[in-house]
Design a protein around this motif. Structure first.
Motif, PDB file in Angstrom:
ATOM      1  N   ILE A 279       0.646  -1.064   0.050  1.00 29.86           N
ATOM      2  CA  ILE A 279      -0.280   0.015  -0.121  1.00 29.86           C
ATOM      3  C   ILE A 279       1.503   0.625   0.427  1.00 29.86           C
ATOM      4  CG2 ILE A 279      -2.034   1.621   1.605  1.00 29.86           C
ATOM      5  CD1 ILE A 279      -2.580  -1.235   2.568  1.00 29.86           C
ATOM      6  N   GLY A 280       0.688   2.019  -0.939  1.00 36.50           N
ATOM      7  CA  GLY A 280       1.784   3.405  -1.393  1.00 36.50           C
ATOM      8  C   GLY A 280       3.363   2.338  -1.160  1.00 36.50           C
ATOM      9  N   ASN A 281       3.808   2.973  -0.903  1.00 35.45           N
ATOM     10  CA  ASN A 281       5.447   2.656  -0.239  1.00 35.45           C
ATOM     11  C   ASN A 281       5.627   1.543   0.794  1.00 35.45           C
ATOM     12  OD1 ASN A 281       7.102   4.110  -2.233  1.00 35.45           O
ATOM     13  ND2 ASN A 281       7.103   6.159  -1.041  1.00 35.45           N
ATOM     14  N   PHE A 292       3.535   0.217  19.933  1.00 34.75           N
ATOM     15  CA  PHE A 292       2.206   0.960  20.127  1.00 34.75           C
ATOM     16  C   PHE A 292       1.921   1.695  18.825  1.00 34.75           C
ATOM     17  CE2 PHE A 292       5.842   1.969  23.529  1.00 34.75           C
ATOM     18  CZ  PHE A 292       4.957   1.548  24.834  1.00 34.75           C
ATOM     19  N   GLU A 293       2.422   2.621  18.304  1.00 36.91           N
ATOM     20  CA  GLU A 293       1.975   2.487  16.908  1.00 36.91           C
ATOM     21  C   GLU A 293       1.777   0.974  16.341  1.00 36.91           C
ATOM     22  OE1 GLU A 293       4.394   5.841  16.029  1.00 36.91           O
ATOM     23  OE2 GLU A 293       2.294   6.560  14.965  1.00 36.91           O
ATOM     24  N   ILE A 294       0.294   0.813  16.525  1.00 36.19           N
ATOM     25  CA  ILE A 294       0.844  -1.089  15.933  1.00 36.19           C
ATOM     26  C   ILE A 294       0.366  -1.194  14.423  1.00 36.19           C
ATOM     27  CG2 ILE A 294       0.030  -1.806  18.262  1.00 36.19           C
ATOM     28  CD1 ILE A 294      -2.945  -2.480  17.278  1.00 36.19           C
ATOM     29  N   SER A 295      -0.341   0.261  14.422  1.00 36.78           N
ATOM     30  CA  SER A 295      -0.755   0.136  12.427  1.00 36.78           C
ATOM     31  C   SER A 295       1.250   0.601  11.426  1.00 36.78           C
ATOM     32  CB  SER A 295      -1.453   1.227  11.429  1.00 36.78           C
ATOM     33  OG  SER A 295      -1.331   2.269  12.509  1.00 36.78           O
ATOM     34  N   HIS A 296       1.890   0.043  12.688  1.00 38.78           N
ATOM     35  CA  HIS A 296       3.023   0.764  12.324  1.00 38.78           C
ATOM     36  C   HIS A 296       4.366  -0.143  12.313  1.00 38.78           C
ATOM     37  CE1 HIS A 296       6.345   4.595  12.432  1.00 38.78           C
ATOM     38  NE2 HIS A 296       6.700   3.253  12.058  1.00 38.78           N
ATOM     39  N   ASP A 297       4.915  -0.495  10.745  1.00 42.32           N
ATOM     40  CA  ASP A 297       5.501  -1.309  10.216  1.00 42.32           C
ATOM     41  C   ASP A 297       6.969  -0.963   9.899  1.00 42.32           C
ATOM     42  OD1 ASP A 297       7.552  -3.169   9.070  1.00 42.32           O
ATOM     43  OD2 ASP A 297       5.455  -3.819   7.627  1.00 42.32           O
ATOM     44  N   LEU A 298       8.042  -1.772  11.294  1.00 45.74           N
ATOM     45  CA  LEU A 298       9.286  -0.934  10.700  1.00 45.74           C
ATOM     46  C   LEU A 298      10.210  -1.148   9.558  1.00 45.74           C
ATOM     47  CD1 LEU A 298       9.460  -0.984  14.852  1.00 45.74           C
ATOM     48  CD2 LEU A 298       9.967   1.412  13.089  1.00 45.74           C
ATOM     49  N   GLY A 299       9.879  -2.408   9.317  1.00 43.26           N
ATOM     50  CA  GLY A 299       9.891  -2.897   8.283  1.00 43.26           C
ATOM     51  C   GLY A 299       9.994  -2.542   6.857  1.00 43.26           C
TER      52      GLY A 299
END
Ligand code: ATP
Ligand code: MG
Length: 335
Positions: A279-281, A292-299
Motif C-alpha cells: 500500500i503506497g510505499n 505502541f503504534e501498532i499499524s506501523h510496520d518498522l520493516g
C-alpha cells in the motif's frame, strides 16, 4: 552461497563467549559520557525555558534507551504546547535562541520528515537533534530501557547485532535497511520466544505505567526491578543466542506470512494485520510491529532490493557463526 541450513549448531560455540563479551564491553559508553549528556540537556532546558517556561526536554533514542554505543549523538524531544503555533515556527524560534547562545552549527530542518533543529555543543563536543512533541519516541525509549534491565543478555545481544548491522551497512533506513530501533525490537522479540523465555511480555502484564499519547494508550508493567530473575531458568550464553538469532532470521523466519510483535510477545500473521499487499510505499517484506503504534510496520522501509541484501547478510552471519574459524572478527568485516 550461504543458503544452506544446518539443523543445529555443530561446533563448540561457547568457546567464543569471552571474545563476544569483550566486543560488548568495548562498545559500552563510559559513565562520564552520560554525565556530559545530562549537563548539555540541563543547559538546553535553561535556554528553552527562558522563552517557553512550560516546555520540557526529554532524551530519547539510544542515548536514553541503554542501547547506545560510545560517542553517539543525542536525540532530544521538546515537549511544548503547540496549539496556536506551528512546528516550523517553534523550530525557527528555537534555532534563533540556541544560535544566540554559545552553540555551534545550529540548523533548523523544518521540511524533513521529522522536522528538527541540529546543533553542536562546543563545551561537551556532543551533537544533538531536537524534535518537537515526539512523545511516542520518548515512551518507546522507556520501554526499551525497561526491557534492558530485566536480563543482561538483551543488551549484549543488541549491542553486537547493532555493531554487526552498522559494520555491514544494513542499518540505514534511507537505503532500505532497518533502523537501530527495529533491530532492538527484533532482539527483544527473539528473547521473548526462547524456551524457557529470557524476557517476559511487559505489555501483556498488569499495567503499572500508563500514558495516552495522540489517542494511543501506552500501558505496561514497568516495575522491572522485580523481574531480575525472570530469565534465570534459561542458561543460553551470548554466543549461543547470536547463533540462534542469525539462524532464525536467515532460515526460520516466515517472511511471507509472519509479523514479529513485542507487544503480544508472539508472532502474528500478516493477514490478521492486513499487511499482505503493498500500500503506497509500504511493502511489508519483513514485518516488525511497533509496540505502541501498532499499524506501523518498522520493516516498511525495506524494498525488493534491500530485502535481498538484508537476507543475504543474515545468511552470511549465520554461516560465519557456524563455520568461520574467527567469527568474532569476520562477522564485523566491512562490506
Ligand atoms: P543509534 O545508536 O543508531 O543512533 P537509536 O536507538 O538512536 O540508535 P534510531 O533508529 O536513531 O535509534 O531511533 C531513535 C529513536 O527514535 C528510537 O529509539 C525510537 O524511540 C524512535 N524511532 C526511530 N524510528 C522509529 C520508528 N520508525 N517508529 C517509531 N519510533 C521510532
Ligand atoms: Mg539515534
Amino acid at each position: 552461497r550461504f543458503r544452506k541450513r544446518d539443523l543445529e549448531c555443530r561446533r563448540d560455540i561457547e568457546q567464543f563467549i569471552p571474545a563476544f563479551l569483550s566486543i560488548y564491553d568495548s562498545l559500552i559508553p563510559p559513565e562520564e559520557e552520560k554525565a556530559k549528556q545530562e549537563q548539555l540537556l540541563k543547559s538546553l532546558e535553561r535556554l528553552v525555558n527562558s522563552e517557553w517556561p512550560e516546555a520540557r526536554l526529554y532524551l530519547y533514542g539510544s542515548c536514553a534507551n541503554s542501547f547506545g554505543v560510545s560517542k553517539s549523538d543525542i536525540d532530544v524531544c521538546l515537549a511544548i504546547d503547540e496549539q496556536d503555533v506551528n512546528k516550523a515556527d517553534i523550530l525557527l524560534k528555537l534555532a534563533e535562541i540556541l544560535e544566540s547562545d554559545k552553540l555551534q552549527n545550529v540548523q533548523a530542518l523544518t521540511r524533513a520528515r521529522v522536522p528538527i533543529v541540529k546543533l553542536m555543543d562546543p563545551v561537551t563536543g556532543i551533537s544533538c537533534d531536537i524534535c518537537i512533541n515526539n512523545i511516542l519516541a520518548v515512551v518507546n525509549t522507556k520501554l526499551l530501557k525497561d526491557y534492558a534491565q530485566i536480563d543482561a543478555r538483551l543488551r549484549q545481544l543488541a549491542f553486537i547485532v547493532k555493531h554487526w548491522a552498522k559494520s555491514r551497512g544494513v542499518n540505514e533506513t534511507y537505503h532500505g535497511t532497518l533502523s537501530s530501533y527495529a533491530y532492538v525490537l527484533m532482539c527483544i522479540h527473539f528473547l521473548q520466544q526462547r524456551k524457557p523465555a529470557i524476557l517476559p511480555c511487559l505489555q501483556e502484564m498488569e499495567a503499572t505505567y500508563m500514558v495516552t499519547v495522540d489517542d494511543i494508550t501506552c500501558a505496561y508493567f514497568d516495575e522491572v526491578g522485580s523481574l531480575s530473575e525472570f530469565g534465570a531458568q534459561n542458561k543460553e550464553s551470548i554466543a549461543r543466542l547470536l547463533w540462534e538469532f542469525f539462524d532464525y532470521w536467515a532460515f526460520r523466519h516466515d517472511y511471507a506470512n509472519a509479523v514479529i510483535s513485542v507487544r503480544t510477545g508472539s508472532i502474528l500473521s500478516k493477514r490478521a494485520k492486513d499487511w499482505t499487499r503493498r500500500i503506497g510505499n509500504d511493502r511489508h517484506l519483513i514485518c516488525i510491529e511497533d509496540p505502541f503504534e501498532i499499524s506501523h510496520d518498522l520493516g516498511r522501509v525495506v524494498d525488493k532490493y534491500s530485502i535481498k541484501i538484508l537476507r543475504e547478510e543474515f545468511e552470511r552471519a549465520a554461516y560465519i557463526l557456524q563455520y568461520d574459524p574467527n567469527p568474532c572478527v569476520t562477522l564485523f568485516e566491512p562490506y
